[in-house]
Design an enzyme around this catalytic site. Structure first.
Site, PDB file in Angstrom:
ATOM      1  N   TYR A 144       0.827  -1.213   0.000  1.00  0.00           N
ATOM      2  CA  TYR A 144       0.000   0.000   0.000  1.00  0.00           C
ATOM      3  C   TYR A 144       0.863   1.266   0.000  1.00  0.00           C
ATOM      4  O   TYR A 144       0.432   2.300  -0.489  1.00  0.00           O
ATOM      5  CB  TYR A 144      -0.901   0.034   1.236  1.00  0.00           C
ATOM      6  CG  TYR A 144      -2.222  -0.669   1.077  1.00  0.00           C
ATOM      7  CD1 TYR A 144      -2.290  -2.010   0.736  1.00  0.00           C
ATOM      8  CD2 TYR A 144      -3.421   0.016   1.297  1.00  0.00           C
ATOM      9  CE1 TYR A 144      -3.505  -2.659   0.614  1.00  0.00           C
ATOM     10  CE2 TYR A 144      -4.641  -0.622   1.176  1.00  0.00           C
ATOM     11  CZ  TYR A 144      -4.678  -1.953   0.835  1.00  0.00           C
ATOM     12  OH  TYR A 144      -5.889  -2.582   0.715  1.00  0.00           O
ATOM     13  N   LYS A 193       3.289 -15.396   2.166  1.00  0.00           N
ATOM     14  CA  LYS A 193       3.505 -16.129   0.904  1.00  0.00           C
ATOM     15  C   LYS A 193       5.012 -16.349   0.824  1.00  0.00           C
ATOM     16  O   LYS A 193       5.682 -15.899  -0.113  1.00  0.00           O
ATOM     17  CB  LYS A 193       2.932 -15.301  -0.263  1.00  0.00           C
ATOM     18  CG  LYS A 193       2.941 -16.008  -1.606  1.00  0.00           C
ATOM     19  CD  LYS A 193       1.933 -17.137  -1.717  1.00  0.00           C
ATOM     20  CE  LYS A 193       2.106 -17.866  -3.036  1.00  0.00           C
ATOM     21  NZ  LYS A 193       1.256 -19.070  -3.149  1.00  0.00           N
ATOM     22  N   ASP A 225      -2.765 -18.428   0.182  1.00  0.00           N
ATOM     23  CA  ASP A 225      -3.739 -19.158  -0.639  1.00  0.00           C
ATOM     24  C   ASP A 225      -4.404 -20.260   0.189  1.00  0.00           C
ATOM     25  O   ASP A 225      -5.620 -20.449   0.148  1.00  0.00           O
ATOM     26  CB  ASP A 225      -3.089 -19.712  -1.934  1.00  0.00           C
ATOM     27  CG  ASP A 225      -1.760 -20.420  -1.705  1.00  0.00           C
ATOM     28  OD1 ASP A 225      -1.231 -20.387  -0.570  1.00  0.00           O
ATOM     29  OD2 ASP A 225      -1.238 -21.027  -2.668  1.00  0.00           O
ATOM     30  N   ASP A 249      -6.551  -7.108   4.016  1.00  0.00           N
ATOM     31  CA  ASP A 249      -7.654  -6.464   3.303  1.00  0.00           C
ATOM     32  C   ASP A 249      -8.496  -7.535   2.610  1.00  0.00           C
ATOM     33  O   ASP A 249      -9.727  -7.530   2.701  1.00  0.00           O
ATOM     34  CB  ASP A 249      -7.090  -5.469   2.276  1.00  0.00           C
ATOM     35  CG  ASP A 249      -8.203  -4.738   1.538  1.00  0.00           C
ATOM     36  OD1 ASP A 249      -9.147  -4.280   2.208  1.00  0.00           O
ATOM     37  OD2 ASP A 249      -8.136  -4.645   0.298  1.00  0.00           O
ATOM     38  N   ASP A 253     -12.532  -9.357   3.978  1.00  0.00           N
ATOM     39  CA  ASP A 253     -13.787  -9.382   3.208  1.00  0.00           C
ATOM     40  C   ASP A 253     -14.315 -10.810   3.113  1.00  0.00           C
ATOM     41  O   ASP A 253     -15.517 -11.058   3.249  1.00  0.00           O
ATOM     42  CB  ASP A 253     -13.562  -8.850   1.769  1.00  0.00           C
ATOM     43  CG  ASP A 253     -13.747  -7.345   1.654  1.00  0.00           C
ATOM     44  OD1 ASP A 253     -13.360  -6.631   2.608  1.00  0.00           O
ATOM     45  OD2 ASP A 253     -14.268  -6.878   0.620  1.00  0.00           O
TER      46      ASP A 253
HETATM   47  C1  IPM Z   1     -10.534  -1.261   3.868  1.00  0.00           C
HETATM   48  C2  IPM Z   1     -10.689  -0.585   2.535  1.00  0.00           C
HETATM   49  C3  IPM Z   1      -9.504   0.357   2.295  1.00  0.00           C
HETATM   50  C4  IPM Z   1      -8.246  -0.492   2.320  1.00  0.00           C
HETATM   51  C5  IPM Z   1      -9.592   1.197   1.021  1.00  0.00           C
HETATM   52  C6  IPM Z   1     -10.874   1.965   0.925  1.00  0.00           C
HETATM   53  C7  IPM Z   1      -8.402   2.121   0.887  1.00  0.00           C
HETATM   54  O1  IPM Z   1     -10.826  -1.525   1.520  1.00  0.00           O
HETATM   55  O2  IPM Z   1     -10.403  -0.554   4.882  1.00  0.00           O
HETATM   56  O3  IPM Z   1     -10.576  -2.480   3.931  1.00  0.00           O
HETATM   57  O4  IPM Z   1      -7.894  -1.112   1.300  1.00  0.00           O
HETATM   58  O5  IPM Z   1      -7.579  -0.528   3.349  1.00  0.00           O
HETATM   59 MN    MN Z   2     -11.048  -3.582   2.248  1.00  0.00          MN
END
Ligand code: IPM
Ligand code: MN
Length: 375
Positions: A144, A193, A225, A249, A253
């Site tokens: 990042y 990884k 993975d 990140d 999700d």
């Molecule tokens: C998160 C989001 C952010 C990230 C984005 C919006 C920059 O996806 O907080 O998970 O990637 O950290």
């Molecule tokens: Mn995110």
């Protein structure tokens, strides 16, 4: 504890951000009223809204107020309107800048299954087992923030992002993850990884070295993975998962989907400066202004803020119980209402969901007062 005074910087941001923030503030107001605390909310422009208002996603005044506050509560940033902007002028740059400026290198994302939502999990979770894990994500480094280059003909024949981790950067987040695991079920899964990336090799060696200082924690290093697969196959095996910025990140999700919706998950970012609380979901522009977003992730951020930044554990637990109550009474925002929903389920909007949680909070508190414990 009563009579606590705190300054909270509020950054609603874009899309559904203002709606979910509104819900969380109404619950915090109820908490302040019931416990005689005083929360001073200061709302500030941020993200795309700030680009439109002041030409920058993180205006100096917003950053200054965040530095001075006792905690920051953030909604979400981003939207199609700003998608054609270069990376450093998008709303997301404001969020990355805020994390960096406040020195927030730890991000904690608790992913927990609410019992009433078991039936909407896309997994068949075995009876007697559950999902209760925490992702500790490195937040201030990795790909990042590594140097970015482009070149070649037309200046964009190639572009590169760089994953860099120093020993110190790995150590400081890993130490926190070990402590967190020691205070929970004593299991740490470190994700990397290392079979391909040198930065992951350093990650793995550093974690394994620190492990010697935490005999009470069982550590396992997993390739990312495989980790993505294991979360799907048997999420109950995970307690604390330690990840780089990028892997956390992605995996957060995935894990959020398994407990029903990304709209349910709060997060806390810690480091050198003021702590930041934000739900892990995005600004969901397609839902904005329709009063159908899920405020629970942000309301759970408020609870986390009370517990972790203000030392108000009773209040935090009361809010978490209120969320569970509203769900067990059948209230659902559309994202957590399954098509074949059982009778007794009622689909509500963001505002009503927040109001139901607020009501559950005030009811449970009057019980608390009646029985005279916890006050
Ligand atoms: C998160 C989001 C952010 C990230 C984005 C919006 C920059 O996806 O907080 O998970 O990637 O950290
Ligand atoms: Mn995110």
């Amino acid at each position: 504890m009563t009579g606590v005074r705190k300054k909270i910087a509020v950054l609603p941001g874009d899309g559904i951000g203002p709606e979910v923030i509104h819900g969380a503030i109404s619950v915090l107001d109820e908490c302040a009223r019931s416990f005689s605390h005083h929360f001073d909310f200061r709302e500030l422009p941020f993200g795309g809204a700030a680009i439109d208002q002041c030409g920058h996603p993180l205006p100096a005044e917003t950053l200054e107020s965040c530095r001075e506050a006792d905690a920051v509560l953030l909604g979400a940033v981003g939207g199609a309107k700003w998608d054609s902007q270069p990376l450093d002028r998008r709303p997301e740059a404001g969020l990355l800048g805020l994390r960096k400026e406040l020195g927030l290198y730890i991000n904690v994302r608790p992913v927990k299954l609410f019992e009433p939502l078991r039936e909407i999990s896309p997994l068949r979770i075995e009876k007697g087992s559950t999902i209760d894990l925490e992702i500790v994500r490195e937040l201030a480094g990795g790909i990042y923030f590594g140097p970015r280059q482009s070149g070649g003909e037309g200046a964009e024949e190639f572009v590169s992002d760089t994953e860099i981790y120093s020993v110190r950067e790995i150590e400081r987040v890993a130490l926190y993850a070990f402590r967190r695991a020691a205070a929970r079920r004593g299991q740490l899964a470190s994700i990397d990884k290392a079979n391909v990336l040198a930065s992951s090799g350093l990650w793995r060696r550093t974690v394994q070295r620190i492990a010697k200082d935490f005999p009470e924690v069982t550590v396992e290093s997993l390739y990312v993975d495989n980790a993505a697969l294991q979360i799907l196959l048997r999420p109950s095996q995970f307690d604390v998962m330690l990840t780089s910025n990028m892997f956390g990140d992605i995996l957060s999700d995935e894990a959020a989907g398994l407990v029903g919706s990304i709209g349910l998950i709060p997060s806390m970012s810690l480091g050198n400066g003021t702590a930041l609380y934000e739900p892990i979901h995005g600004s969901a522009p397609q839902l904005a202004g329709k009063d159908c977003a899920n405020p629970i992730g942000t309301i759970l951020c408020a609870a986390m803020m009370l517990r972790e930044s203000f030392g108000l554990a009773t209040e935090a637990a009361a809010i978490e119980r209120a969320v569970a109550h509203a769900l067990s009474r059948g209230y659902r925002t559309p994202d957590i209402a399954s098509p074949g929903a059982k009778s007794g389920v009622q689909i509500v909007g963001c505002a009503e969901m927040s109001a139901r949680i607020r009501a559950a909070l005030s009811e449970s508190l009057s019980e608390t007062e009646r029985y005279g414990w916890g006050v």
